[in-house]
Design a protein around this motif. Sequence first.
Motif, PDB file in Angstrom:
ATOM      1  N   ALA A   1       2.671   0.860  -5.790  1.00  0.00           N
ATOM      2  CA  ALA A   1       1.880   0.858  -4.437  1.00  0.00           C
ATOM      3  C   ALA A   1       0.892   2.345  -4.681  1.00  0.00           C
ATOM      4  N   GLN A   2       0.163   2.438  -3.666  1.00  0.00           N
ATOM      5  CA  GLN A   2      -0.679   3.524  -3.586  1.00  0.00           C
ATOM      6  C   GLN A   2      -0.220   4.869  -3.095  1.00  0.00           C
ATOM      7  N   GLN A   3       0.933   4.827  -2.411  1.00  0.00           N
ATOM      8  CA  GLN A   3       1.600   5.731  -1.611  1.00  0.00           C
ATOM      9  C   GLN A   3       2.939   5.682  -1.678  1.00  0.00           C
TER      10      GLN A   3
ATOM     11  N   ARG B   1       0.437  -1.794   4.507  1.00  0.00           N
ATOM     12  CA  ARG B   1       1.537  -2.991   4.477  1.00  0.00           C
ATOM     13  C   ARG B   1       2.800  -1.912   3.393  1.00  0.00           C
ATOM     14  N   VAL B   2       3.698  -1.852   4.054  1.00  0.00           N
ATOM     15  CA  VAL B   2       4.719  -1.082   3.512  1.00  0.00           C
ATOM     16  C   VAL B   2       6.020  -1.789   2.914  1.00  0.00           C
ATOM     17  N   LEU B   3       6.768  -1.306   1.932  1.00  0.00           N
ATOM     18  CA  LEU B   3       7.937  -1.693   1.608  1.00  0.00           C
ATOM     19  C   LEU B   3       8.982  -0.801   1.552  1.00  0.00           C
ATOM     20  N   VAL B   4      10.025  -0.838   2.187  1.00  0.00           N
ATOM     21  CA  VAL B   4      11.106   0.007   2.289  1.00  0.00           C
ATOM     22  C   VAL B   4      12.305  -0.414   1.451  1.00  0.00           C
ATOM     23  N   ILE B   5      12.585   0.577   0.505  1.00  0.00           N
ATOM     24  CA  ILE B   5      13.498   0.476  -0.574  1.00  0.00           C
ATOM     25  C   ILE B   5      14.808   0.937  -0.184  1.00  0.00           C
ATOM     26  N   GLU B   6      15.929   0.425   0.072  1.00  0.00           N
ATOM     27  CA  GLU B   6      17.206   0.936   0.585  1.00  0.00           C
ATOM     28  C   GLU B   6      18.120   0.549  -0.668  1.00  0.00           C
TER      29      GLU B   6
ATOM     30  N   GLU C   1       0.644  -1.140   0.041  1.00  0.00           N
ATOM     31  CA  GLU C   1       0.015  -0.030   0.003  1.00  0.00           C
ATOM     32  C   GLU C   1       0.820   1.211   0.025  1.00  0.00           C
ATOM     33  N   ALA C   2       2.124   1.056   0.395  1.00  0.00           N
ATOM     34  CA  ALA C   2       2.964   2.256   0.517  1.00  0.00           C
ATOM     35  C   ALA C   2       4.538   1.729   0.277  1.00  0.00           C
ATOM     36  N   ILE C   3       5.179   2.715  -0.553  1.00  0.00           N
ATOM     37  CA  ILE C   3       6.537   2.406  -0.608  1.00  0.00           C
ATOM     38  C   ILE C   3       7.353   3.516  -0.064  1.00  0.00           C
ATOM     39  N   VAL C   4       8.392   3.331   0.874  1.00  0.00           N
ATOM     40  CA  VAL C   4       9.150   4.389   1.579  1.00  0.00           C
ATOM     41  C   VAL C   4      10.380   4.131   0.789  1.00  0.00           C
TER      42      VAL C   4
END
Length: 552
Positions: A271-273, A30-35, A7-10
């Motif tokens: 993602a939506q956000q 539900r968040v995906l953090v991309i580093e 739902e969100a990508i950080v």
Amino acid sequence: MDLRPWEAIVVGSGATGGVAALTLAEAGVRVLVIEAGRSLSARDALGFEPLNSLRRFSALSSGRQQRQAQHPGYWKHNPQLFIDEQEHPYSHPAERPFLWTRADQVGGRSLTWGGITLRLSDADFQAAERDGVGSSWPIRHADLDPHYTALEQRLGVYGQRDGYGQVPDGWAQQALPSTLEEQRFAAAVREQHGYPWMPSRGFAAHPAQARKRWPSSSSPGSTLQAALATGRVQLLSEHRVERFELNRHHDRAEAVIAIDRATGQRQRLAAQQIVLCASTIQTLRLLLQSEEQAAEGRGFIDPSGRLGVALMDHVSTCRFFAMPAATPADPSAPATTPAELSGAGSFFLPFGHALPDTSAARPLRGYGLWGGINRFDPPAWLKRQPECRLGFLIGHGEVLPDPANRVSLEGPLDRWGSPTVHIDCRWRRNEEVMTRHMEQTIAAAIAAAGGTMLPLVDLVKAPLIEPLLRQAVALTDGAAPPGYYIHEVGGAAMAANESEGVVDPWNRLWRCPNVLVVDGACWPSSAWQSPTLTMMAITRRACLAALRPGSD
């Protein structure tokens, strides 16, 4: 673990990325953090001596970390926490250097953060209304106050209520003790000059023996750790976000394009956000590559035309001094040993905009002086004046938002074929005036306390690194180049209307509101305080607002 559809990508896992992931995850998102950097264990990230010193020697002799080595933090931490400059190029005019210090691991620069947590005041948010330079912020301290407090409590920072309007009081545990010499210094500058003085606010030093545990000032030791523990956050490391893509109406982002650093393959992640927490300049790079001009008409529109404009950093100048050792009030008490230097284990002369009188011209905006005494003293046999304690004062000076200081996509292509940034930023007359003013105030404070101002090489015997110390930009007269202080902000400023800034007061892109810009890129002015806590508070506020129905 796979939580798709996310739902969100950080983008980014440092100080702001950890806050964004935690704020959204605690609300059930539900968040995906991309580093872009690697995922390391605490033990591998912190490293140990003498291995860290051997790594520094290897990196410097090969030319891989020449710019990184200019910052004092490089000599304190594992050099693997800093970028390989040959793999990650950027450019600047030859006559206008910019020292861009970058991280290369999960947690970002929060792993090398000094841990100072000062709030901004309304005088900082409204500075442009006094002097007419740049634009004021569209928010005030009251807008961030509950978020400052929530973060201070969660992070457990140290400090005290000082009653200085230029540094608003917040929540804190009891301040860490000052050294005897710092107490004497405080009494002298208050009595002789009426200078404000306060113990610093922030984190205590991470125990040297705790090499298997993340520092509490880092996102892996606090917010990111808590976000992952919710079970609603997935971490994708070693993937560099190149840009984001819009829907067919060009009014919302629907995915990011991420490059696998190992294979070079590009992957589309929907993602939506999307929340940009990559750090100021990396976020500007991502925005510039996603803008309409760079994306061949398929990108977002910046109606202000100010994307990449008005990059800032704090202007700083540093002085070291020797001060006679203070004796305990109780003659039977043992002589004091050096206390640890940290974000909370230090002090400030927080002038802000109420600058002291000196013979130097008065600059626009304000500054504070950060210092410590008897906190980094080496053994007596390495001191040139064994009977004295060592001290330092470093200026934090606000830099004016100049449109000529900018970031663009004119750098060399990187190894994956993406454009890199060109940074054109320099100090101008007001920063030069501020530097001279800070130097005179520093000299007056040291003299009042009975100290003797000397170059560091005249205070400490360091035969192996003395040549490097003599060449260090921070130890020369005047101000270090932009970028040195690692407090870069600006380039995608928030504003009350779309003609004056890149994002709105809730950190949304004006024409693409499901993209939040919450790191230092959104700052209209730099203020003088250490910026990290304010970035984190802005992030929490923006993410909570994005959760409200109809927010965009």
